[in-house]
Design a protein around this motif. Structure first.
Motif, short mmCIF file in Angstrom:
data_model
loop_
_atom_site.label_atom_id
_atom_site.label_comp_id
_atom_site.label_asym_id
_atom_site.label_seq_id
_atom_site.Cartn_x
_atom_site.Cartn_y
_atom_site.Cartn_z
N LEU A 1 0.82 -1.21 0.00
CA LEU A 1 0.00 0.00 0.00
C LEU A 1 0.86 1.26 0.00
N ALA A 2 2.01 1.19 0.62
CA ALA A 2 2.89 2.35 0.76
C ALA A 2 3.44 2.85 -0.57
N ASP A 3 3.29 2.07 -1.63
CA ASP A 3 3.84 2.46 -2.93
C ASP A 3 2.89 3.37 -3.72
N PHE A 4 1.73 3.71 -3.15
CA PHE A 4 0.73 4.45 -3.92
C PHE A 4 0.40 5.80 -3.28
N THR A 5 -0.09 6.68 -4.12
CA THR A 5 -0.64 7.96 -3.67
C THR A 5 -2.06 8.07 -4.22
N ALA A 6 -2.84 8.95 -3.64
CA ALA A 6 -4.21 9.16 -4.12
C ALA A 6 -4.63 10.59 -3.78
N THR A 7 -5.56 11.10 -4.55
CA THR A 7 -6.07 12.46 -4.32
C THR A 7 -7.24 12.41 -3.36
N THR A 8 -7.18 13.21 -2.30
CA THR A 8 -8.26 13.22 -1.33
C THR A 8 -9.49 13.91 -1.91
N ILE A 9 -10.59 13.81 -1.19
CA ILE A 9 -11.82 14.39 -1.67
C ILE A 9 -11.79 15.91 -1.62
N THR A 10 -10.79 16.46 -0.92
CA THR A 10 -10.60 17.91 -0.90
C THR A 10 -9.47 18.35 -1.84
N ASP A 11 -9.09 17.43 -2.77
CA ASP A 11 -8.16 17.74 -3.86
C ASP A 11 -6.73 17.99 -3.39
N THR A 12 -6.27 17.19 -2.44
CA THR A 12 -4.87 17.23 -2.06
C THR A 12 -4.28 15.84 -2.26
N ALA B 1 -8.38 2.37 -14.60
CA ALA B 1 -8.40 2.09 -13.16
C ALA B 1 -7.23 2.76 -12.46
N HIS B 2 -7.51 3.27 -11.28
CA HIS B 2 -6.46 3.89 -10.47
C HIS B 2 -5.37 2.84 -10.19
N PRO B 3 -4.10 3.25 -10.17
CA PRO B 3 -3.01 2.30 -9.90
C PRO B 3 -3.23 1.48 -8.64
N LEU B 4 -3.82 2.10 -7.60
CA LEU B 4 -4.08 1.35 -6.38
C LEU B 4 -4.98 0.15 -6.66
N TYR B 5 -6.02 0.37 -7.47
CA TYR B 5 -6.96 -0.71 -7.75
C TYR B 5 -6.42 -1.69 -8.79
N GLN B 6 -5.51 -1.26 -9.63
CA GLN B 6 -4.83 -2.21 -10.50
C GLN B 6 -4.06 -3.22 -9.66
N TRP B 7 -3.50 -2.75 -8.57
CA TRP B 7 -2.78 -3.63 -7.65
C TRP B 7 -3.74 -4.47 -6.81
N LEU B 8 -4.77 -3.84 -6.25
CA LEU B 8 -5.70 -4.55 -5.38
C LEU B 8 -6.39 -5.70 -6.10
N THR B 9 -6.75 -5.50 -7.37
CA THR B 9 -7.49 -6.52 -8.10
C THR B 9 -6.58 -7.60 -8.70
N GLY B 10 -5.30 -7.52 -8.46
CA GLY B 10 -4.40 -8.58 -8.86
C GLY B 10 -4.48 -9.74 -7.88
N SER B 11 -3.68 -10.77 -8.10
CA SER B 11 -3.68 -11.91 -7.20
C SER B 11 -2.80 -11.61 -5.99
N HIS B 12 -3.25 -12.11 -4.83
CA HIS B 12 -2.52 -11.92 -3.58
C HIS B 12 -2.57 -13.23 -2.80
N GLY B 13 -1.53 -14.02 -2.93
CA GLY B 13 -1.53 -15.31 -2.26
C GLY B 13 -2.65 -16.19 -2.79
N ASP B 14 -3.53 -16.63 -1.87
CA ASP B 14 -4.65 -17.49 -2.30
C ASP B 14 -5.87 -16.68 -2.73
N ILE B 15 -5.74 -15.36 -2.82
CA ILE B 15 -6.82 -14.52 -3.31
C ILE B 15 -6.60 -14.30 -4.80
N PRO B 16 -7.47 -14.85 -5.65
CA PRO B 16 -7.24 -14.74 -7.09
C PRO B 16 -7.51 -13.34 -7.61
#
Length: 208
Positions: free
Chosen positions: A4-15, A103-118
């Motif tokens: 998770l530490a490898d990503f950034t995101a824009t807050t709802i207040t645009d920061t 897709a946001h880079p965070l979700y490109q990572w989240l929707t990948g495989s993680h151990g036994d989570i396909p």
């Protein structure tokens, strides 16, 4: 290894927010929407955050308008909706896409495989990902899994399915959830007639 530490995101207040700021904390990441049948889950998410934030739990909300246009508002409208209707205090972010080429880079990572989570696309609003203190994905939960305290122990503040207490993986995540469930009906005990209808059985009184 990506975390998770490898990503950034824009807050709802645009920061711009460095998600590395949440390193060392368990994090629940949720794609949200204001006009979905699961929108009331905001209340459960806020309850989790309020009860366990001081112990380190973070909840991150990412509005998304990819599912039947159920998040049409602007960031300011979304923020007001969450605050007025559910008292949301956990961090909310700007609208993003969670599936497809955009897709946001965070979700490109989240929707990948993680151990036994396909690996697998997000099926609907309010899909949940549990991120461990080390920044790795520990669990993926479908939209219909309510955010609540585990029934087996109050020390595990993440979504659990009441019947089995196990996280959903992408394979079990329904493609569409926003359908009203048919209410259960009850019947009086009785016997079936030859035509199949259910009749109440009564005793005949004997004449005096």
């Amino acid at each position: 290894m990506t975390t998770l530490a490898d990503f950034t995101a824009t807050t709802i207040t645009d920061t711009e927010k460095d998600l590395a700021d949440y390193a060392g904390s368990p994090v629940l990441v949720v794609n949200t929407a204001s006009k979905c049948g699961f929108t009331p889950q905001y209340a459960g998410l806020q309850d989790l955050y309020a009860r366990f934030h001081e112990k380190g739990l973070m909840v991150l909300g990412f509005p998304c308008d990819q599912f039947m246009h159920q998040e049409p508002g602007t960031e300011s409208e979304i923020a007001e909706f969450c605050s007025v209707n559910f008292g949301v205090e956990f961090p909310m972010f700007a609208k993003i896409e969670v599936n497809g080429d955009g897709a946001h880079p965070l979700y490109q990572w989240l929707t990948g495989s993680h151990g036994d989570i396909p690996a697998g696309d997000i099926g609907w609003n309010f899909t949940k990902f549990l991120i461990g203190r080390d920044g790795t994905v520990l669990g993926r939960y479908a939209s219909d899994v309510e955010p609540q305290i585990s029934p087996t122990t109050s020390r595990r503040p993440w979504p659990r399915r009441p019947d089995q207490g196990r996280p959903h993986t992408a394979r079990h995540e329904p493609a569409r959830h926003d359908v009203a469930r048919r209410p259960r009906t009850t019947c009086a005990r009785g016997r079936r007639s030859g035509g199949g209808a259910l009749h109440r059985t009564t005793r005949r009184r004997r004449p005096p």
